[in-house]
Write an enzyme that holds these catalytic residues in place. Structure first.
Site, PDB file in Angstrom:
ATOM      1  N   SER A 184      13.492   2.552   2.480  1.00 38.97           N
ATOM      2  CA  SER A 184      14.092   3.333   3.574  1.00 38.97           C
ATOM      3  C   SER A 184      14.717   2.387   4.597  1.00 38.97           C
ATOM      4  O   SER A 184      14.384   1.192   4.638  1.00 38.97           O
ATOM      5  CB  SER A 184      13.010   4.189   4.245  1.00 38.97           C
ATOM      6  N   ASP A 211       1.420 -15.304   6.341  1.00 36.09           N
ATOM      7  CA  ASP A 211       0.922 -16.676   6.133  1.00 36.09           C
ATOM      8  C   ASP A 211       0.927 -17.036   4.646  1.00 36.09           C
ATOM      9  O   ASP A 211       1.295 -18.159   4.271  1.00 36.09           O
ATOM     10  CB  ASP A 211      -0.498 -16.823   6.691  1.00 36.09           C
ATOM     11  N   GLU A 227      12.671  -9.776   0.899  1.00 40.76           N
ATOM     12  CA  GLU A 227      11.947  -8.599   1.410  1.00 40.76           C
ATOM     13  C   GLU A 227      12.779  -7.351   1.121  1.00 40.76           C
ATOM     14  O   GLU A 227      13.986  -7.346   1.371  1.00 40.76           O
ATOM     15  CB  GLU A 227      11.747  -8.779   2.918  1.00 40.76           C
ATOM     16  N   ARG A 270      13.918   4.608  11.764  1.00 40.73           N
ATOM     17  CA  ARG A 270      12.636   5.332  11.808  1.00 40.73           C
ATOM     18  C   ARG A 270      11.848   4.932  13.053  1.00 40.73           C
ATOM     19  O   ARG A 270      12.416   4.412  14.005  1.00 40.73           O
ATOM     20  CB  ARG A 270      11.881   5.062  10.489  1.00 40.73           C
ATOM     21  N   PRO A 298       0.792  -1.227   0.000  1.00 34.22           N
ATOM     22  CA  PRO A 298       0.000   0.000   0.000  1.00 34.22           C
ATOM     23  C   PRO A 298       0.826   1.280   0.000  1.00 34.22           C
ATOM     24  O   PRO A 298       1.847   1.378   0.676  1.00 34.22           O
ATOM     25  CB  PRO A 298      -0.828  -0.102   1.280  1.00 34.22           C
ATOM     26  N   ASN A 299       0.330   2.224  -0.767  1.00 36.72           N
ATOM     27  CA  ASN A 299       0.843   3.595  -0.883  1.00 36.72           C
ATOM     28  C   ASN A 299       2.116   3.711  -1.714  1.00 36.72           C
ATOM     29  O   ASN A 299       2.551   4.826  -1.991  1.00 36.72           O
ATOM     30  CB  ASN A 299       1.051   4.244   0.508  1.00 36.72           C
ATOM     31  N   TYR A 357      12.001   8.441   0.564  1.00 28.17           N
ATOM     32  CA  TYR A 357      11.804   7.396  -0.450  1.00 28.17           C
ATOM     33  C   TYR A 357      12.458   7.687  -1.798  1.00 28.17           C
ATOM     34  O   TYR A 357      12.384   6.853  -2.706  1.00 28.17           O
ATOM     35  CB  TYR A 357      10.303   7.149  -0.656  1.00 28.17           C
ATOM     36  N   ASN A 385       7.970  -5.807  -1.387  1.00 24.91           N
ATOM     37  CA  ASN A 385       7.986  -4.688  -0.442  1.00 24.91           C
ATOM     38  C   ASN A 385       6.548  -4.583   0.075  1.00 24.91           C
ATOM     39  O   ASN A 385       5.692  -3.986  -0.585  1.00 24.91           O
ATOM     40  CB  ASN A 385       8.418  -3.387  -1.122  1.00 24.91           C
ATOM     41  N   ALA A 399       3.480  -0.888   4.578  1.00 27.17           N
ATOM     42  CA  ALA A 399       3.013  -0.884   5.981  1.00 27.17           C
ATOM     43  C   ALA A 399       2.527  -2.258   6.434  1.00 27.17           C
ATOM     44  O   ALA A 399       2.558  -2.559   7.641  1.00 27.17           O
ATOM     45  CB  ALA A 399       1.916   0.152   6.157  1.00 27.17           C
ATOM     46  N   HIS A 427      12.935  -3.020   1.576  1.00 29.67           N
ATOM     47  CA  HIS A 427      12.438  -1.724   2.051  1.00 29.67           C
ATOM     48  C   HIS A 427      13.327  -0.634   1.503  1.00 29.67           C
ATOM     49  O   HIS A 427      14.560  -0.722   1.619  1.00 29.67           O
ATOM     50  CB  HIS A 427      12.379  -1.670   3.576  1.00 29.67           C
ATOM     51  N   ARG A 449       5.746  12.514  -3.010  1.00 32.74           N
ATOM     52  CA  ARG A 449       6.048  13.208  -1.758  1.00 32.74           C
ATOM     53  C   ARG A 449       7.069  12.406  -0.958  1.00 32.74           C
ATOM     54  O   ARG A 449       7.444  11.313  -1.352  1.00 32.74           O
ATOM     55  CB  ARG A 449       4.776  13.497  -0.936  1.00 32.74           C
TER      56      ARG A 449
HETATM   57  O1  CA2 Z   1      10.837   1.777   3.186  1.00 34.76           O
HETATM   58  C1  CA2 Z   1       9.960   1.095   2.647  1.00 34.76           C
HETATM   59  O2  CA2 Z   1      10.060   0.618   1.533  1.00 34.76           O
HETATM   60  C2  CA2 Z   1       8.631   0.889   3.385  1.00 34.76           C
HETATM   61  O3  CA2 Z   1       8.200  -0.440   3.113  1.00 34.76           O
HETATM   62  C3  CA2 Z   1       7.662   1.904   2.797  1.00 34.76           C
HETATM   63  C4  CA2 Z   1       6.308   1.920   3.499  1.00 34.76           C
HETATM   64  C5  CA2 Z   1       6.471   2.010   5.014  1.00 34.76           C
HETATM   65  O4  CA2 Z   1       5.198   1.888   5.637  1.00 34.76           O
HETATM   66  C6  CA2 Z   1       7.408   0.929   5.559  1.00 34.76           C
HETATM   67  O5  CA2 Z   1       7.551   1.126   6.942  1.00 34.76           O
HETATM   68  C7  CA2 Z   1       8.761   1.041   4.892  1.00 34.76           C
HETATM   69  C8  CA2 Z   1       5.478   3.105   3.049  1.00 34.76           C
HETATM   70  C9  CA2 Z   1       5.226   3.161   1.582  1.00 34.76           C
HETATM   71  C10 CA2 Z   1       4.539   4.463   1.268  1.00 34.76           C
HETATM   72  O6  CA2 Z   1       5.295   5.133   0.289  1.00 34.76           O
HETATM   73  C11 CA2 Z   1       5.057   6.454   0.058  1.00 34.76           C
HETATM   74  C12 CA2 Z   1       5.871   7.051  -0.847  1.00 34.76           C
HETATM   75  C13 CA2 Z   1       5.711   8.379  -1.126  1.00 34.76           C
HETATM   76  C14 CA2 Z   1       4.742   9.096  -0.514  1.00 34.76           C
HETATM   77  C15 CA2 Z   1       3.925   8.492   0.400  1.00 34.76           C
HETATM   78  C16 CA2 Z   1       4.065   7.151   0.689  1.00 34.76           C
END
Ligand code: CA2
Length: 151
Positions: A104, A89, A100, A109, A12-13, A25, A76, A79, A102, A20
Site C-alpha cells: 500500500s 539493526d 524495502e 494512510r 507480521p500479518n 492490499y 516487507n 508493521a 510496501h 480481507r
Molecule cells: O503496505 C504494506 O505492505 C504494509 O507493509 C502492510 C502492513 C502495514 O502494517 C504497513 O503499514 C504497510 C500490514 C500487513 C498486514 O496485511 C494484511 C493483509 C490482509 C488482511 C490483514 C492484514
C-alpha cells in the site's frame, strides 16, 4: 545455476493477504505473491527464498543467516517497519543490498505508517505498487547485483 540469490522476507500479518482489506492490499494471497516472485526469479536468473513470519525474533534470525547465505534481501517488514529498531539493526548488519517493499501507499494512510526504521538502510524503496512491488524489487535487485558483479 543462478547468478545470485535473494531472500524475500515478509513480516507480521502478511499471511492474511487476500483474506480481507482487498481495497488496501489487493486480492492476491501470499501464496500468489510467492508464485509471482518465483516466476520473476526464474526469468531474472536468481535463486529465491520466500519466507513470512509473525515473530520478530524469527525475522531477525533469518536476517542473520542471510549475512552469509544470500546476495540481497527484499523485505516487507509490515508493521515492524514502523516499530522495530531490532529489525533495522539486523538489516544494518547485512553487508548486502536491501530493498524495502510496501504493497500500500503508506504515505496516504495513518501518520504512524509514515515513518520507517528500515528506509535509511534500504538501497531502494517500492511503495504503493500493490503486490507488483515485489516483482519490481526483484528486477531492481537483479540490476544492482549484475552491476556489482561487473565491477
Ligand atoms: O503496505 C504494506 O505492505 C504494509 O507493509 C502492510 C502492513 C502495514 O502494517 C504497513 O503499514 C504497510 C500490514 C500487513 C498486514 O496485511 C494484511 C493483509 C490482509 C488482511 C490483514 C492484514
Amino acid at each position: 545455476m543462478s547468478f545470485a540469490s535473494v531472500l524475500v522476507l515478509n513480516g507480521p500479518n502478511l499471511n492474511l493477504l487476500g483474506t480481507r482489506e482487498p481495497a488496501i492490499y489487493g486480492a492476491e494471497t501470499l501464496d500468489d505473491v510467492a508464485r509471482m516472485c518465483r516466476d520473476a526469479a526464474e526469468r531474472l536468473d536468481l535463486s529465491l527464498d520466500f519466507c513470512q513470519s509473525n515473530a520478530e525474533h524469527q525475522l531477525i534470525d533469518w536476517l542473520h543467516a542471510a549475512r552469509t547465505k544470500v546476495d540481497g534481501v527484499v523485505i516487507n517488514p509490515a508493521a515492524y517497519t514502523h516499530t522495530s529498531v531490532a529489525i533495522a539493526d539486523a538489516l544494518s548488519a547485512i553487508d548486502k543490498p536491501v530493498i524495502e517493499v510496501h504493497i500500500s501507499n503508506v504515505h496516504r494512510r495513518e501518520a504512524f505508517r509514515h515513518h520507517s526504521f528500515v528506509s535509511p538502510i534500504a538501497e531502494a524503496i517500492i511503495i504503493g505498487c500493490g503486490t507488483q512491488g515485489y516483482v519490481l524489487a526483484l528486477e531492481r535487485m537483479a540490476t544492482i547485483l549484475k552491476t556489482r558483479k561487473a565491477q
